[in-house]
Design an enzyme around this catalytic site. Structure first.
Site, PDB file in Angstrom:
ATOM      1  N   TYR B  96      -7.645   2.398   9.077  1.00  0.00           N
ATOM      2  CA  TYR B  96      -6.375   1.727   9.323  1.00  0.00           C
ATOM      3  C   TYR B  96      -6.469   1.026  10.669  1.00  0.00           C
ATOM      4  CZ  TYR B  96      -1.731   1.557   7.244  1.00  0.00           C
ATOM      5  OH  TYR B  96      -0.598   1.168   6.586  1.00  0.00           O
ATOM      6  N   THR B 195       1.711  -0.359 -11.798  1.00  0.00           N
ATOM      7  CA  THR B 195       2.002   1.059 -12.018  1.00  0.00           C
ATOM      8  C   THR B 195       2.128   1.830 -10.704  1.00  0.00           C
ATOM      9  OG1 THR B 195      -0.355   1.531 -12.189  1.00  0.00           O
ATOM     10  CG2 THR B 195       0.827   1.115 -14.250  1.00  0.00           C
ATOM     11  N   ASP B 219      -6.748  -3.038 -17.728  1.00  0.00           N
ATOM     12  CA  ASP B 219      -7.059  -2.602 -19.088  1.00  0.00           C
ATOM     13  C   ASP B 219      -7.490  -1.158 -19.002  1.00  0.00           C
ATOM     14  OD1 ASP B 219      -7.232  -5.087 -21.038  1.00  0.00           O
ATOM     15  OD2 ASP B 219      -7.843  -5.711 -19.021  1.00  0.00           O
ATOM     16  N   TYR B 289      -0.197  -7.106  -0.213  1.00  0.00           N
ATOM     17  CA  TYR B 289       0.193  -5.901   0.549  1.00  0.00           C
ATOM     18  C   TYR B 289      -0.778  -4.750   0.315  1.00  0.00           C
ATOM     19  CZ  TYR B 289       2.210  -4.023  -3.787  1.00  0.00           C
ATOM     20  OH  TYR B 289       2.382  -3.568  -5.076  1.00  0.00           O
ATOM     21  N   GLY B 290      -1.842  -5.015  -0.439  1.00  0.00           N
ATOM     22  CA  GLY B 290      -2.851  -3.998  -0.673  1.00  0.00           C
ATOM     23  C   GLY B 290      -4.113  -4.653  -1.177  1.00  0.00           C
ATOM     24  N   GLY B 291      -5.208  -3.867  -1.217  1.00  0.00           N
ATOM     25  CA  GLY B 291      -6.469  -4.437  -1.674  1.00  0.00           C
ATOM     26  C   GLY B 291      -7.276  -3.396  -2.434  1.00  0.00           C
ATOM     27  N   PHE B 314       2.027  -8.649   3.794  1.00  0.00           N
ATOM     28  CA  PHE B 314       3.109  -7.762   4.238  1.00  0.00           C
ATOM     29  C   PHE B 314       2.528  -6.406   4.611  1.00  0.00           C
ATOM     30  CE2 PHE B 314       6.349  -4.513   3.768  1.00  0.00           C
ATOM     31  CZ  PHE B 314       7.346  -5.039   4.579  1.00  0.00           C
ATOM     32  N   TRP B 315       2.948  -5.923   5.773  1.00  0.00           N
ATOM     33  CA  TRP B 315       2.552  -4.599   6.230  1.00  0.00           C
ATOM     34  C   TRP B 315       3.798  -3.940   6.810  1.00  0.00           C
ATOM     35  CZ3 TRP B 315      -0.593  -3.330  11.242  1.00  0.00           C
ATOM     36  CH2 TRP B 315      -0.988  -1.988  11.207  1.00  0.00           C
ATOM     37  N   LEU B 316       4.218  -2.871   6.139  1.00  0.00           N
ATOM     38  CA  LEU B 316       5.476  -2.225   6.543  1.00  0.00           C
ATOM     39  C   LEU B 316       5.447  -1.830   8.012  1.00  0.00           C
ATOM     40  CD1 LEU B 316       8.237  -1.175   5.519  1.00  0.00           C
ATOM     41  CD2 LEU B 316       7.152   1.053   5.266  1.00  0.00           C
TER      42      LEU B 316
END
Lengths: 377, 377
Positions: B96, B195, B219, B289-291, B314-316
Site C-alpha cells: 500500500y 460481485t 466467466d 478503484y482497483g486492479g 478513486f482512492w477512499l
C-alpha cells in the site's frame, strides 16, 4: 463580373459532381432566373479534390472548377497559402470521425486576400487579408467562396505562412496549456512528439508564460541537432526515448519541478514515458491529442488509484464546435502577434501549388522527417 | 479500574515492541508518576498483529496486549465486529502506498460498544454503539482505545455486520457515483468486478437513485446463479466477459441508454470491456478503484481524442484525507439507514475471532470466491 449563359450551364452540369461545395455550385440553377448585370461571379478555381476516400496520393487530383456566383452575403477569397496537415490527410483517408461527404476539396485552414464581396457584406473589402476562422473545409484551391461570417480579417502585417497555419496546430497547443490544469510561472510540463508544430508551439508558449518544458523525441540520426533546435526555441530539457530508460527519470531533471501536465501525440511507449514523469506527483494529467505510433496508451491501475492520475483527450474540432468563434479569433490574433514579433516560430517549407503532389508525398512521410508543407499559391 | 504496578511495568516493557499503538502504550511511563485511584485502564486486548510486512497468513499472529490507560479524552471500545478487506491485506503486505509502521495491529474499520470513557469525554457513554469514522487502523483487536473524536456514535438499531463494513466499501461505491459525472434518473453506469462488495453496493445505490446498471462478471462455474443474485439486488444487465466478445455491445442493451460512467476494479481485459460500453458516446468517464487482475488499463488514443474519454481514479483514503469527517459520518448514517431498511445488502460470512486465520485464508482467495469475511468478537 458577368458570365455567359454557356458557362453557367456547364457549371450546373458539373455541380452534381461537386455537390458538397454548395457555395460554388448550389445556387446556380435558381440564379439563372434572376441573373442581372450586377451578378458577381468568382474566377474559375484550381482545386485539389477527391471523389473517394483512400490514400491521398492516389485519390486526389488537381482540376479546374468553374466560376460560381458570389451571393449577397458571401465573400470570394483569392487564397495565398494553405498547409497540408495530418488531419487533412486523415479526412481524405476517411479515417476521421467526421467523414467529409465526397466529392470534396481538400484542406481546412489557410490565408487569402478578399477578391470580391457580395452586395450585403459589410466590414470586408477587396485586398483585406483573411483566414477562415473557425477553420473550414476546402482551402486547397485558388479561389474560395464562403459566407462572410466565416472570414476573419487579420492584420496586413501578419506573416503569410503563419497566418496560413495558425488555426489548427498553434491553437491546439495554446488550448492544451490552458484547459486541463492550472499552470503557474515556474511549473513544468512534459510532452512527446516535440518536433511537431504543436510540440514546437507548446515549447514556445510555455516559455513565454514562464513554464518549463520537458520534451521527448524519437531516437534518430541527428538527434543532437534536433535537441539544439528545440532548446533554441526555449525547451528546458530534451530527451530521446532511449535516454529515459532509467529507473528514476526525476534524477535527470536539474532545476525543474515534476510536471503537472503531460501532452501525448504518439501513444505506445512514448506515452508511457510521459506518464513516467507524471508519476512523481499526485493529480497529474496527461492529454492525448494524437496517436502517431498507432499504438494504444497503457497505464497501471495504481497510477489512477494512488496517484490520482487523469487521462484526457483534446480535439480541436470538438472544442471549436462549442460556439467558440469569438474566442478562436481572439486567440488567432494573439498567436499571430507572437509570430509577427518572432516569439512563435516553426519550420515550414513553402511549395508552389503546381508542386502540390510532391508536397503531399512529403507530408505523407514518404521522404522521412520533413518540415510542415505549406502551399503557396 | 486500578492496575497493579507490576502490570504497568510489564506494559512498559512491551511498549517498545508495539510502539505504533500509542494510545495503548505511549502514555504509560509518564502515567506512573501521576497515577491515582481514578486512573482508568482498558482490559487486556487480544489482537492480530504483524511485526514485518509480508504474506498476511505468515506474518500475522494473535497475541494478548496488556491494558493501557484510557486518557481523559480517550474512549475504550469493546469491538463487536470487523471485516478483512483487500486493503487490509495490502497494508500488511506492505504494497500500500501508505505503509503502516510495524509492529502494528491489523484492520481499518469495524464496530464496537463503548466500554469506558476518559474523564473529559462528553457525548459518549458505556453501551453506545460506535465506529471509527473516518476509518482508522488497528480494529482487529478486542478492545481499542482511541481519542473520542475518532468515534462516531451510530443508531443502536444498526445491523452490526453492516456497521462493521460500511465505511470502506459502501462509501467507495457512493462516492464514485457522485464525484465524477452528473447522473440523472434514467441514466446508466457500467462496472466490472460486480460481485465485490463495492460492486453490489453500486448496483443497489444506483437502483435506489433510478440509475440503470450494467455489470460485468468473470466467466465461472455458476455464473447464471451469480447473475440472478445480482439481478435480485437490482442490476439491469449482467454479462460474463465472454458474452461481450461481440462487435457491437450496444446491441446487447435492451432499454438502457449508453452508460456515461464506468467503474473498474480489475484492469486488463475487463477494463477494456467497460471502455467498450463507454465508447458509444462522447465524454464518458471510467474510474479505476482497483486492479484485481494486476494488469494495466489499455486505451486507444482515438478514444481520448474523438470520444473525449476521461480516465480517473478513486482512492477512499485520499478522499478522506481532505477533511471529510463530517461528510463521511453523514454518508455512513445514510448507508446504515439503507442497510437497516433492507435497501442495501451484501453477502458476508461471520466468523468468530479465534477462527481469524481461517477467515484470512478465505479473504486471501485460497478457497476460491468467498463472501466478505467479517470477524465477530
Amino acid at each position: 463580373m458577368v458570365v455567359a449563359r454557356s458557362i453557367a450551364l456547364k457549371a450546373v452540369n458539373t455541380a452534381s459532381l461537386w455537390g458538397l461545395n454548395r457555395s460554388r455550385f448550389g445556387g446556380l440553377p435558381k440564379v439563372q432566373t434572376v441573373r442581372a448585370l450586377s451578378t458577381i461571379m468568382s474566377p474559375p478555381s484550381k482545386a485539389v479534390v477527391y471523389e473517394h476516400h483512400g490514400p491521398p496520393d492516389s485519390v486526389t487530383r488537381m482540376i479546374e472548377l468553374p466560376p460560381v456566383e458570389v451571393q449577397e452575403n458571401q465573400v470570394c477569397v483569392k487564397m495565398l497559402a494553405t498547409p497540408i496537415n495530418p488531419s487533412d490527410i486523415n479526412r481524405i483517408e476517411g479515417v476521421y470521425p467526421v467523414r467529409p461527404q465526397v466529392p470534396a476539396v481538400g484542406g481546412y485552414e489557410g490565408v487569402g486576400e478578399v477578391y470580391s464581396v457580395g452586395s450585403a457584406v459589410k466590414g470586408l473589402s477587396p485586398g483585406d487579408l483573411v483566414i477562415p476562422s473557425p477553420p473550414s473545409s476546402g482551402t486547397w484551391q485558388t479561389y474560395v467562396v464562403k459566407d462572410h461570417e466565416i472570414w476573419h480579417k487579420i492584420s496586413k502585417d501578419s506573416p503569410i505562412e503563419y497566418a496560413a497555419t495558425v488555426t489548427v496546430n498553434p491553437l491546439t497547443a495554446l488550448r492544451m496549456l490552458e484547459d486541463f490544469t492550472t499552470l503557474s510561472t515556474g511549473d513544468s510540463i512534459v510532452q512527446n512528439g516535440a518536433t511537431s508544430i504543436v510540440g514546437q508551439c507548446v515549447i514556445q508558449l510555455a516559455r513565454y508564460r514562464g513554464i518549463h518544458s520537458i520534451s521527448i523525441i524519437r531516437d534518430r540520426a541527428g538527434s543532437d541537432e534536433v535537441k539544439e533546435r528545440l532548446k533554441a526555441l526555449g525547451a528546458d530539457e530534451v530527451f530521446t526515448e532511449s535516454q529515459l530508460e532509467v529507473k528514476n527519470v526525476k534524477s535527470l531533471l536539474s532545476n525543474i519541478p515534476e510536471p503537472a501536465l503531460g501532452l501525448n501525440c504518439v501513444g505506445g511507449h512514448a506515452a508511457s514515458l510521459v506518464l513516467k514523469f507524471l508519476s512523481f506527483r499526485q493529480g497529474g494529467t496527461m492529454v492525448t491529442y494524437g496517436g502517431m505510433s498507432k499504438k494504444p496508451v497503457t497505464v497501471s491501475t495504481s497510477s489512477f488509484i494512488f496517484k490520482d492520475l487523469s487521462l484526457r483527450g483534446f480535439w480541436l474540432q470538438k472544442w471549436l464546435s462549442a460556439d467558440k468563434a469569438k474566442e478562436c479569433r481572439d486567440m488567432v490574433d494573439y498567436l499571430l502577434r507572437l509570430a509577427q514579433e518572432g516569439k512563435l516560430k516553426y519550420e515550414m517549407e513553402l511549395v508552389p501549388f503546381d508542386k502540390f503532389h510532391s508536397a503531399l508525398e512529403k507530408a505523407l512521410g514518404k521522404h522521412g522527417s520533413q518540415p510542415k508543407q505549406v502551399i503557396k499559391f
